[in-house]
Design a protein around this motif. Structure first.
Motif, PDB file in Angstrom:
ATOM      1  N   PHE A  97       0.837  -1.272   0.022  1.00 32.31           N
ATOM      2  CA  PHE A  97       0.041   0.037  -0.163  1.00 32.31           C
ATOM      3  C   PHE A  97       0.764   1.286  -0.032  1.00 32.31           C
ATOM      4  CE2 PHE A  97      -2.647  -3.350   1.581  1.00 32.31           C
ATOM      5  CZ  PHE A  97      -3.957  -3.071   0.804  1.00 32.31           C
ATOM      6  N   ASP A  98       0.111   2.550  -0.473  1.00 35.91           N
ATOM      7  CA  ASP A  98       0.808   3.613  -0.483  1.00 35.91           C
ATOM      8  C   ASP A  98       1.402   3.997   0.998  1.00 35.91           C
ATOM      9  OD1 ASP A  98       1.327   6.453  -0.296  1.00 35.91           O
ATOM     10  OD2 ASP A  98      -0.309   6.830  -1.994  1.00 35.91           O
ATOM     11  N   HIS A  99       2.955   4.333   1.079  1.00 31.69           N
ATOM     12  CA  HIS A  99       3.353   4.479   2.031  1.00 31.69           C
ATOM     13  C   HIS A  99       3.020   5.729   3.070  1.00 31.69           C
ATOM     14  CE1 HIS A  99       6.975   1.315   1.475  1.00 31.69           C
ATOM     15  NE2 HIS A  99       5.604   0.775   1.200  1.00 31.69           N
ATOM     16  N   ASN A 100       2.198   6.446   2.359  1.00 33.59           N
ATOM     17  CA  ASN A 100       1.872   7.789   3.180  1.00 33.59           C
ATOM     18  C   ASN A 100       0.556   7.349   3.963  1.00 33.59           C
ATOM     19  OD1 ASN A 100       3.636   9.746   2.449  1.00 33.59           O
ATOM     20  ND2 ASN A 100       2.825   9.528   0.318  1.00 33.59           N
ATOM     21  N   PHE A 101       0.189   6.026   3.659  1.00 30.24           N
ATOM     22  CA  PHE A 101      -1.229   5.807   4.412  1.00 30.24           C
ATOM     23  C   PHE A 101      -0.790   5.513   5.938  1.00 30.24           C
ATOM     24  CE2 PHE A 101      -3.674   3.679   0.710  1.00 30.24           C
ATOM     25  CZ  PHE A 101      -3.870   4.573   0.167  1.00 30.24           C
ATOM     26  N   LYS A 102      -1.756   5.712   6.722  1.00 24.73           N
ATOM     27  CA  LYS A 102      -1.572   5.687   8.193  1.00 24.73           C
ATOM     28  C   LYS A 102      -2.238   4.447   8.654  1.00 24.73           C
ATOM     29  CE  LYS A 102      -0.202  10.264   9.428  1.00 24.73           C
ATOM     30  NZ  LYS A 102      -0.346  11.409  10.360  1.00 24.73           N
ATOM     31  N   VAL A 103      -1.690   3.674   9.745  1.00 22.29           N
ATOM     32  CA  VAL A 103      -2.464   2.542  10.315  1.00 22.29           C
ATOM     33  C   VAL A 103      -2.141   2.599  11.903  1.00 22.29           C
ATOM     34  CG1 VAL A 103      -0.567   0.982  10.100  1.00 22.29           C
ATOM     35  CG2 VAL A 103      -2.762   0.192  10.150  1.00 22.29           C
ATOM     36  N   ALA A 104      -3.198   2.139  12.431  1.00 28.65           N
ATOM     37  CA  ALA A 104      -3.063   2.090  14.169  1.00 28.65           C
ATOM     38  C   ALA A 104      -3.266   0.533  14.364  1.00 28.65           C
ATOM     39  CB  ALA A 104      -4.464   2.765  14.617  1.00 28.65           C
ATOM     40  N   TYR A 105      -2.371  -0.079  15.205  1.00 27.38           N
ATOM     41  CA  TYR A 105      -2.205  -1.399  15.602  1.00 27.38           C
ATOM     42  C   TYR A 105      -1.506  -1.505  16.806  1.00 27.38           C
ATOM     43  CZ  TYR A 105       2.709  -0.406  14.636  1.00 27.38           C
ATOM     44  OH  TYR A 105       4.095  -0.077  14.902  1.00 27.38           O
ATOM     45  N   ARG A 106      -1.905  -2.762  17.400  1.00 30.18           N
ATOM     46  CA  ARG A 106      -1.360  -3.020  18.871  1.00 30.18           C
ATOM     47  C   ARG A 106      -1.056  -4.329  18.619  1.00 30.18           C
ATOM     48  NH1 ARG A 106      -5.719  -2.496  22.924  1.00 30.18           N
ATOM     49  NH2 ARG A 106      -5.997  -4.631  22.407  1.00 30.18           N
ATOM     50  N   PHE A 107       0.173  -4.733  19.122  1.00 31.00           N
ATOM     51  CA  PHE A 107       1.046  -5.942  19.187  1.00 31.00           C
ATOM     52  C   PHE A 107       0.627  -6.627  20.502  1.00 31.00           C
ATOM     53  CE2 PHE A 107       4.070  -4.858  15.512  1.00 31.00           C
ATOM     54  CZ  PHE A 107       2.898  -4.962  14.701  1.00 31.00           C
ATOM     55  N   GLY A 108       0.911  -7.998  20.555  1.00 28.40           N
ATOM     56  CA  GLY A 108       0.795  -8.595  22.040  1.00 28.40           C
ATOM     57  C   GLY A 108      -0.543  -9.286  22.328  1.00 28.40           C
ATOM     58  N   ASP A 109      -0.619  -9.583  23.569  1.00 29.89           N
ATOM     59  CA  ASP A 109      -1.786 -10.375  23.965  1.00 29.89           C
ATOM     60  C   ASP A 109      -2.996  -9.399  24.677  1.00 29.89           C
ATOM     61  OD1 ASP A 109      -0.694 -12.805  23.210  1.00 29.89           O
ATOM     62  OD2 ASP A 109       0.236 -12.986  25.085  1.00 29.89           O
ATOM     63  N   ASP A 110      -2.680  -8.395  24.629  1.00 31.26           N
ATOM     64  CA  ASP A 110      -3.650  -7.090  25.241  1.00 31.26           C
ATOM     65  C   ASP A 110      -4.930  -7.297  24.605  1.00 31.26           C
ATOM     66  OD1 ASP A 110      -4.966  -5.293  26.512  1.00 31.26           O
ATOM     67  OD2 ASP A 110      -3.262  -3.760  26.525  1.00 31.26           O
ATOM     68  N   THR A 111      -6.101  -7.286  25.121  1.00 27.97           N
ATOM     69  CA  THR A 111      -7.365  -7.560  24.580  1.00 27.97           C
ATOM     70  C   THR A 111      -8.360  -6.321  24.681  1.00 27.97           C
ATOM     71  OG1 THR A 111      -8.320  -8.873  26.078  1.00 27.97           O
ATOM     72  CG2 THR A 111      -7.153 -10.027  24.226  1.00 27.97           C
ATOM     73  N   HIS A 112      -7.870  -5.344  25.525  1.00 27.22           N
ATOM     74  CA  HIS A 112      -9.030  -4.225  25.637  1.00 27.22           C
ATOM     75  C   HIS A 112      -9.095  -3.537  24.479  1.00 27.22           C
ATOM     76  CE1 HIS A 112      -5.320  -1.401  25.737  1.00 27.22           C
ATOM     77  NE2 HIS A 112      -6.248  -0.502  25.375  1.00 27.22           N
ATOM     78  N   ILE A 113     -10.284  -2.814  24.210  1.00 31.98           N
ATOM     79  CA  ILE A 113     -10.654  -2.360  23.132  1.00 31.98           C
ATOM     80  C   ILE A 113     -10.448  -0.567  23.002  1.00 31.98           C
ATOM     81  CG2 ILE A 113     -12.587  -1.483  21.385  1.00 31.98           C
ATOM     82  CD1 ILE A 113     -12.207  -4.644  21.746  1.00 31.98           C
ATOM     83  N   GLU A 114      -9.752  -0.240  22.042  1.00 32.08           N
ATOM     84  CA  GLU A 114      -9.403   1.236  21.850  1.00 32.08           C
ATOM     85  C   GLU A 114     -10.520   1.964  21.341  1.00 32.08           C
ATOM     86  OE1 GLU A 114      -6.562   2.138  22.941  1.00 32.08           O
ATOM     87  OE2 GLU A 114      -5.214   0.496  22.952  1.00 32.08           O
ATOM     88  N   PRO A 115     -10.672   3.323  21.571  1.00 30.67           N
ATOM     89  CA  PRO A 115     -11.764   4.175  21.026  1.00 30.67           C
ATOM     90  C   PRO A 115     -11.588   4.536  19.647  1.00 30.67           C
ATOM     91  CG  PRO A 115     -10.149   5.519  22.367  1.00 30.67           C
ATOM     92  CD  PRO A 115      -9.728   4.188  22.558  1.00 30.67           C
ATOM     93  N   TYR A 116     -10.815   3.939  18.800  1.00 32.86           N
ATOM     94  CA  TYR A 116     -10.688   3.948  17.341  1.00 32.86           C
ATOM     95  C   TYR A 116     -10.497   2.725  16.670  1.00 32.86           C
ATOM     96  CZ  TYR A 116      -5.939   3.926  19.128  1.00 32.86           C
ATOM     97  OH  TYR A 116      -4.599   3.611  19.850  1.00 32.86           O
ATOM     98  N   PRO A 117     -10.476   2.440  15.439  1.00 34.93           N
ATOM     99  CA  PRO A 117     -10.305   1.053  14.800  1.00 34.93           C
ATOM    100  C   PRO A 117      -8.450   0.938  14.855  1.00 34.93           C
ATOM    101  CG  PRO A 117     -11.816   2.446  13.711  1.00 34.93           C
ATOM    102  CD  PRO A 117     -11.245   3.429  14.633  1.00 34.93           C
TER     103      PRO A 117
END
Length: 324
Positions: A97-117
């Motif tokens: 994908f276009d390298h200007n695109f932004k993505v939010a992510y979280r690694f590991g076993d944490d399963t709490h839900i963030e207020p954004y996708p």
């Protein structure tokens, strides 16, 4: 459509995993971005309704959303900060994908839900989990499908479990079930000293000698669930509370696995029943294999991963018509 073979070795090769990713890092980025159009055009080779159902399962949002700048990273700035397996699994797809695109992510076993996708390995099955976008992360550890040469009826008439008991629900299970009749249950972590439920390590090959395999969640999903469901043993577990790319939330009790009470107090009863009704056990095992085989089409799995990210970039307002 090509199926991946279930391998005779019983663990994924980490050497192979990291070698492939080293080679990918040498491939010009322009190659990936030019190839994306070709890969997306292969959608016509598959059942579009099935593909759409998988995409919508992983990314539940249907309306546009905004990513917070401070919680997202441009692909060009995506860097490894520990947790190499997670990093490479996501990078494999971000390359397209276009390298200007932004993505939010979280690694590991944490399963709490963030207020954004955000992209994550695991999320709770129930509740408002729309912001947790499932992606196939840490697959070298979790997506381990095997070849089992023994039939169900050739195996020991017993249930087996080996694992670390750090979480309270695992500790309680091991202490109450380690000496049950027709069960070989034990923890492998030695932090409690020489307790009677401390037992020796058993390899996957050794566990495949048993008719029944207990799959119990830890911080999130049960790591042994994928290989257990691809075996000719019967998977027994409490109803899953977490899910990954494997779609544990779609598994049905009595169809894909034998459901146990949350405290596993009915293990003996269930082992006895399915020992006496092998045809019922074999029917569930066959359904488990059918679920597993959904994930054994490498090209289709690749396409679904790309389409999940495409939908993510579309809904976040980053994928414009010029990319079509």
């Amino acid at each position: 459509m090509t199926l991946i073979r279930l391998h005779n070795r019983q663990k994924n090769s980490k050497f192979s995993f990291y070698s492939k990713n080293a080679l990918r890092s040498l491939t010009p980025k322009l190659f990936y971005q030019r190839r994306l159009r070709y890969l997306l055009n292969t959608l016509d080779q598959y059942d579009r309704n099935y593909i759409a159902s998988r995409i919508d399962y992983y990314l539940k949002h249907t309306h546009a959303f905004t990513l917070p700048n401070e919680k997202s990273v441009a692909i060009r700035n995506y860097r490894k900060k520990g947790q190499s397996a997670y990093f490479y699994d996501l990078k494999e797809y971000l390359n397209y994908f276009d390298h200007n695109f932004k993505v939010a992510y979280r690694f590991g076993d944490d399963t709490h839900i963030e207020p954004y996708p955000f992209l994550v390995k695991a999320r709770p099955v129930h509740g408002d989990n729309d912001n947790a976008v499932l992606f196939k992360l840490n697959k070298v550890r979790h997506f381990n499908f095997i070849h089992d040469s023994k039939s169900f009826r050739e195996k020991k008439d017993m249930l087996v479990w080996r694992g670390a008991a750090h979480q309270e629900h695992r500790k309680q299970m091991v202490r109450s079930c380690y000496n049950l009749h027709h069960c070989d249950i034990g923890q492998v972590n030695e932090n409690e000293g020489q307790v009677p439920w401390l037992k020796g390590f058993l390899s996957i090959d050794e566990q495949l000698d048993y008719k029944f395999i207990l799959c119990i969640e830890g911080k999130d999903v049960a790591t042994n669930l994928k290989w257990a469901m691809s075996s000719n043993s019967l998977c027994m577990m409490p109803k899953p509370k977490y899910e990954t790319w494997f779609m544990e939330g779609t598994l049905k009790a009595g169809v894909h696995y034998v459901e146990l009470k949350d405290d596993c107090s009915d293990i003996e009863e269930k082992v006895q029943y399915y020992s006496q009704h092998p045809e019922a056990a074999e029917a569930i095992i066959a359904n488990a294999h059918e679920h597993v085989h959904q994930f054994c089409h490498p090209q289709r799995e690749k396409l679904i991963g790309l389409l999940v990210l495409k939908k993510y970039f579309e809904l976040s307002g980053q994928w414009q018509s010029r990319h079509e």
